[in-house]
Design a protein around this motif. Structure first.
Motif, PDB file in Angstrom:
ATOM      1  N   PRO A  20     -19.665   9.844   1.211  1.00  0.00           N
ATOM      2  CA  PRO A  20     -18.673  10.560   2.017  1.00  0.00           C
ATOM      3  C   PRO A  20     -17.265   9.998   1.836  1.00  0.00           C
ATOM      4  CG  PRO A  20     -20.639  10.092   3.322  1.00  0.00           C
ATOM      5  CD  PRO A  20     -20.796   9.339   2.034  1.00  0.00           C
ATOM      6  N   ILE A  21     -16.292  10.892   1.801  1.00  0.00           N
ATOM      7  CA  ILE A  21     -14.889  10.489   1.744  1.00  0.00           C
ATOM      8  C   ILE A  21     -14.338  10.551   3.156  1.00  0.00           C
ATOM      9  CG2 ILE A  21     -12.600  11.070   0.875  1.00  0.00           C
ATOM     10  CD1 ILE A  21     -13.879  12.154  -1.630  1.00  0.00           C
ATOM     11  N   ASP A  22     -14.103   9.401   3.731  1.00  0.00           N
ATOM     12  CA  ASP A  22     -13.701   9.317   5.136  1.00  0.00           C
ATOM     13  C   ASP A  22     -12.246   8.884   5.237  1.00  0.00           C
ATOM     14  OD1 ASP A  22     -13.703   9.274   7.872  1.00  0.00           O
ATOM     15  OD2 ASP A  22     -14.642   7.295   8.036  1.00  0.00           O
ATOM     16  N   ILE A  23     -11.349   9.838   5.024  1.00  0.00           N
ATOM     17  CA  ILE A  23      -9.916   9.566   5.187  1.00  0.00           C
ATOM     18  C   ILE A  23      -9.291  10.747   5.922  1.00  0.00           C
ATOM     19  CG2 ILE A  23      -9.721   8.184   3.081  1.00  0.00           C
ATOM     20  CD1 ILE A  23      -8.354  10.680   1.807  1.00  0.00           C
ATOM     21  N   GLY A  24      -8.082  10.531   6.441  1.00  0.00           N
ATOM     22  CA  GLY A  24      -7.351  11.627   7.042  1.00  0.00           C
ATOM     23  C   GLY A  24      -6.816  12.559   5.974  1.00  0.00           C
ATOM     24  N   ARG A  25      -6.513  13.782   6.367  1.00  0.00           N
ATOM     25  CA  ARG A  25      -5.985  14.751   5.403  1.00  0.00           C
ATOM     26  C   ARG A  25      -4.676  14.259   4.782  1.00  0.00           C
ATOM     27  NH1 ARG A  25      -8.075  19.735   5.214  1.00  0.00           N
ATOM     28  NH2 ARG A  25      -6.110  20.694   4.601  1.00  0.00           N
ATOM     29  N   LEU A  26      -3.919  13.463   5.548  1.00  0.00           N
ATOM     30  CA  LEU A  26      -2.646  12.942   5.055  1.00  0.00           C
ATOM     31  C   LEU A  26      -2.686  11.415   4.981  1.00  0.00           C
ATOM     32  CD1 LEU A  26      -0.188  15.286   7.002  1.00  0.00           C
ATOM     33  CD2 LEU A  26      -0.887  15.465   4.605  1.00  0.00           C
ATOM     34  N   GLU A  27      -3.769  10.884   4.446  1.00  0.00           N
ATOM     35  CA  GLU A  27      -3.970   9.440   4.329  1.00  0.00           C
ATOM     36  C   GLU A  27      -2.744   8.761   3.694  1.00  0.00           C
ATOM     37  OE1 GLU A  27      -5.159   5.894   4.714  1.00  0.00           O
ATOM     38  OE2 GLU A  27      -6.685   7.403   5.245  1.00  0.00           O
ATOM     39  N   ARG A  28      -2.306   7.643   4.316  1.00  0.00           N
ATOM     40  CA  ARG A  28      -1.135   6.927   3.838  1.00  0.00           C
ATOM     41  C   ARG A  28      -1.469   5.740   2.933  1.00  0.00           C
ATOM     42  NH1 ARG A  28       3.609   7.717   6.669  1.00  0.00           N
ATOM     43  NH2 ARG A  28       4.264   5.622   6.059  1.00  0.00           N
ATOM     44  N   ASP A  29      -2.650   5.179   3.099  1.00  0.00           N
ATOM     45  CA  ASP A  29      -3.013   3.943   2.408  1.00  0.00           C
ATOM     46  C   ASP A  29      -3.360   4.250   0.953  1.00  0.00           C
ATOM     47  OD1 ASP A  29      -4.123   1.599   1.432  1.00  0.00           O
ATOM     48  OD2 ASP A  29      -5.164   1.119   3.287  1.00  0.00           O
ATOM     49  N   THR A  30      -2.468   3.873   0.040  1.00  0.00           N
ATOM     50  CA  THR A  30      -2.679   4.213  -1.363  1.00  0.00           C
ATOM     51  C   THR A  30      -3.825   3.433  -1.995  1.00  0.00           C
ATOM     52  OG1 THR A  30      -0.960   2.635  -2.034  1.00  0.00           O
ATOM     53  CG2 THR A  30      -0.293   4.933  -1.715  1.00  0.00           C
ATOM     54  N   SER A  31      -4.186   2.280  -1.410  1.00  0.00           N
ATOM     55  CA  SER A  31      -5.339   1.561  -1.948  1.00  0.00           C
ATOM     56  C   SER A  31      -6.612   2.368  -1.702  1.00  0.00           C
ATOM     57  CB  SER A  31      -5.452   0.169  -1.325  1.00  0.00           C
ATOM     58  OG  SER A  31      -5.714   0.245   0.059  1.00  0.00           O
ATOM     59  N   ARG A  32      -6.713   3.009  -0.548  1.00  0.00           N
ATOM     60  CA  ARG A  32      -7.867   3.870  -0.258  1.00  0.00           C
ATOM     61  C   ARG A  32      -7.836   5.113  -1.145  1.00  0.00           C
ATOM     62  NH1 ARG A  32      -8.942   5.006   5.892  1.00  0.00           N
ATOM     63  NH2 ARG A  32     -11.014   5.385   5.024  1.00  0.00           N
ATOM     64  N   ASN A  38       0.796  -1.212   0.000  1.00  0.00           N
ATOM     65  CA  ASN A  38       0.000   0.000   0.000  1.00  0.00           C
ATOM     66  C   ASN A  38       0.836   1.273   0.000  1.00  0.00           C
ATOM     67  OD1 ASN A  38      -2.317  -1.457  -0.092  1.00  0.00           O
ATOM     68  ND2 ASN A  38      -2.779  -1.320   2.080  1.00  0.00           N
ATOM     69  N   ARG A  39       2.144   1.138   0.126  1.00  0.00           N
ATOM     70  CA  ARG A  39       2.992   2.322   0.034  1.00  0.00           C
ATOM     71  C   ARG A  39       2.967   2.878  -1.386  1.00  0.00           C
ATOM     72  NH1 ARG A  39       6.387   3.774   3.815  1.00  0.00           N
ATOM     73  NH2 ARG A  39       7.861   4.632   2.319  1.00  0.00           N
ATOM     74  N   VAL A  40       2.864   2.010  -2.358  1.00  0.00           N
ATOM     75  CA  VAL A  40       2.718   2.409  -3.762  1.00  0.00           C
ATOM     76  C   VAL A  40       1.475   1.711  -4.302  1.00  0.00           C
ATOM     77  CG1 VAL A  40       3.732   2.330  -6.052  1.00  0.00           C
ATOM     78  CG2 VAL A  40       5.192   2.745  -4.061  1.00  0.00           C
ATOM     79  N   TYR A  41       0.623   2.459  -4.956  1.00  0.00           N
ATOM     80  CA  TYR A  41      -0.640   1.912  -5.449  1.00  0.00           C
ATOM     81  C   TYR A  41      -0.388   0.772  -6.429  1.00  0.00           C
ATOM     82  CZ  TYR A  41      -5.336   1.906  -7.492  1.00  0.00           C
ATOM     83  OH  TYR A  41      -6.580   1.556  -7.927  1.00  0.00           O
ATOM     84  N   TYR A  42      -1.088  -0.329  -6.224  1.00  0.00           N
ATOM     85  CA  TYR A  42      -0.862  -1.536  -7.024  1.00  0.00           C
ATOM     86  C   TYR A  42      -1.337  -1.395  -8.470  1.00  0.00           C
ATOM     87  CZ  TYR A  42      -5.830  -2.259  -6.116  1.00  0.00           C
ATOM     88  OH  TYR A  42      -7.187  -2.085  -6.035  1.00  0.00           O
ATOM     89  N   GLY A  43      -2.216  -0.412  -8.744  1.00  0.00           N
ATOM     90  CA  GLY A  43      -2.785  -0.292 -10.083  1.00  0.00           C
ATOM     91  C   GLY A  43      -2.240   0.863 -10.893  1.00  0.00           C
ATOM     92  N   LEU A  44      -1.005   1.267 -10.633  1.00  0.00           N
ATOM     93  CA  LEU A  44      -0.436   2.417 -11.342  1.00  0.00           C
ATOM     94  C   LEU A  44      -0.483   2.251 -12.857  1.00  0.00           C
ATOM     95  CD1 LEU A  44       2.785   3.404  -9.325  1.00  0.00           C
ATOM     96  CD2 LEU A  44       0.682   4.738  -9.573  1.00  0.00           C
ATOM     97  N   ASP A  45      -0.174   1.056 -13.333  1.00  0.00           N
ATOM     98  CA  ASP A  45      -0.096   0.846 -14.781  1.00  0.00           C
ATOM     99  C   ASP A  45      -1.464   0.824 -15.448  1.00  0.00           C
ATOM    100  OD1 ASP A  45      -0.780  -1.507 -13.507  1.00  0.00           O
ATOM    101  OD2 ASP A  45       0.313  -2.806 -14.895  1.00  0.00           O
ATOM    102  N   ARG A  46      -2.533   0.820 -14.653  1.00  0.00           N
ATOM    103  CA  ARG A  46      -3.881   0.797 -15.227  1.00  0.00           C
ATOM    104  C   ARG A  46      -4.574   2.161 -15.163  1.00  0.00           C
ATOM    105  NH1 ARG A  46      -3.739  -3.955 -12.240  1.00  0.00           N
ATOM    106  NH2 ARG A  46      -5.136  -3.112 -10.623  1.00  0.00           N
ATOM    107  N   LEU A  47      -3.891   3.152 -14.625  1.00  0.00           N
ATOM    108  CA  LEU A  47      -4.481   4.484 -14.559  1.00  0.00           C
ATOM    109  C   LEU A  47      -4.670   5.065 -15.965  1.00  0.00           C
ATOM    110  CD1 LEU A  47      -2.374   6.079 -11.657  1.00  0.00           C
ATOM    111  CD2 LEU A  47      -4.800   5.433 -11.547  1.00  0.00           C
ATOM    112  N   PRO A  48      -5.715   5.865 -16.162  1.00  0.00           N
ATOM    113  CA  PRO A  48      -5.858   6.543 -17.459  1.00  0.00           C
ATOM    114  C   PRO A  48      -4.618   7.370 -17.766  1.00  0.00           C
ATOM    115  CG  PRO A  48      -7.858   6.784 -16.150  1.00  0.00           C
ATOM    116  CD  PRO A  48      -6.829   6.173 -15.244  1.00  0.00           C
ATOM    117  N   SER A  49      -4.311   7.527 -19.034  1.00  0.00           N
ATOM    118  CA  SER A  49      -3.124   8.291 -19.429  1.00  0.00           C
ATOM    119  C   SER A  49      -3.357   8.913 -20.798  1.00  0.00           C
ATOM    120  CB  SER A  49      -1.888   7.381 -19.453  1.00  0.00           C
ATOM    121  OG  SER A  49      -2.053   6.340 -20.412  1.00  0.00           O
TER     122      SER A  49
END
Length: 349
Positions: free
Chosen positions: A305-317, A43-54
């Motif tokens: 609702p988006i329920d995360i911290g302002r500095l959310e660490r979990d890249t999956s979220r 979760n430090r790096v998002y697992y779906g980076l290669d599938r993001l729109p580009s």
């Protein structure tokens, strides 16, 4: 004698069974620990980076203004919306953003689909972006030098397109001496990237940023949603991207005023604005909702609702929030195009 041996054998078997159970429990605990460590690492790096729109947005320009609310890492929602807009050839003539909205606006104006999401989902847990290195280099929790400059060697910003005169880009920051919002525009401001850094420099955890000889902090301290600027500029078509759901309002906090004034005792006007922030934000939300109902402004806000911290660490979220914005925008696309193509349009409540 035989009975004693049988008893001893049974007792030994019971001990072995107990030891097995202890070992199995320990094994299960170890598996869960390893699983959690692997999950945290993944979760430090998002697992779906290669599938993001580009890709690159078209050169088609739509008259009107895009207004982007801030919200720290809730801004991944805005990244998703902006990518969906670019894919549909909706490239607004003017873009104005506050804080994370300004950061997203840079990539929207440069026409680079997926760039904002890619950077945030890949580097969120890099200490040069958020953490110790950022604190060392920028004297604040966010490393603006890293995200706005250093990363250009890996993910170059299309400066030619960003600086093109056919589109306006404006970012709002709060003047710490006056407590008022100041709007900086590319092509006019001497250092637009310093203004962007100032706009996103959160109070209490960031150092003030000098822009043209004045100290500035997060634009959200004085104006969280700059739709009034778009109205004052005379734009007839205005799209506002929120990072809070339609019903959200900030709860009143009557106990933090003294702390704020002690923290910013050298900047009493700024402290006053911060103390009034909840009331001002809620008033903006109510005004914006009325403008939406009147068909004057089109609003895209989170469908849940988006329920995360302002500095959310979990890249999956964070990735989930990106796709929430992307899909919300796609689902509203027909209504949005109707609004942009008609002289008058009333969105259904």
């Amino acid at each position: 004698m035989k009975i004693n041996k049988v008893a001893e054998a049974v007792e030994s078997m019971e001990i072995i069974d107990k030891q097995k159970k202890v070992l199995e429990t320990a094994k299960d605990t170890l598996k869960e620990t390893v699983k959690k460590v692997q999950s945290d690492r993944n979760n430090r790096v998002y697992y779906g980076l290669d599938r993001l729109p580009s890709g690159m947005a078209s050169n088609q320009i739509t008259d009107g203004c895009l207004v982007l609310e801030g919200g720290a890492f809730r801004g991944l929602y805005t990244s998703g919306v902006c990518d969906a807009l670019m894919e549909e050839n909706i490239n607004m003539r003017a873009t104005i953003g506050i804080s994370a909205g300004g950061m997203n606006g840079v990539n929207y104006v440069s026409g680079q689909i997926g760039r904002s999401a890619h950077i945030n989902l890949k580097y969120r847990n890099d200490s040069r972006y958020v953490g110790s290195q950022a604190l060392l280099n920028n004297h604040g929790i966010i490393g603006f030098d890293f995200i706005l400059m250093d990363l250009n060697s890996e993910c170059p910003l299309d400066m030619t397109r960003f600086n093109a005169p056919n589109r306006r880009f404006v970012v709002g920051a709060t003047n710490c001496n006056t407590g008022e919002i100041t709007y900086f525009e590319k092509g006019i401001c001497k250092d637009i990237f310093a203004a962007i850094s100032a706009s996103a420099s959160m109070p209490f955890v960031s150092e003030m940023v000098d822009v043209e000889g004045q100290p500035y902090l997060d634009g959200g301290c004085s104006c969280a949603i700059p739709y009034q600027w778009a109205l004052d500029q005379g734009y007839k078509k205005i799209i506002v991207v929120r990072t809070r759901d339609q019903e959200f309002r900030k709860p009143a906090d009557d106990n933090h005023g003294g702390l704020i004034h002690r923290w910013y005792h050298r900047y009493p006007e700024l402290a006053d604005r911060l103390t009034e922030s909840e009331e001002r934000y809620n008033r903006q939300c109510n005004e914006l909702e009325q403008l939406r109902k009147d068909g004057r402004i089109f609003v895209i806000y989170p469908s849940k609702p988006i329920d995360i911290g302002r500095l959310e660490r979990d890249t999956s979220r964070l990735g989930d929030i990106y796709y929430l914005g992307y899909n919300d925008a796609k689902n509203k696309m027909s209504a949005l195009k109707a609004y942009l193509n008609k002289e008058e349009f009333h969105e259904l409540s």
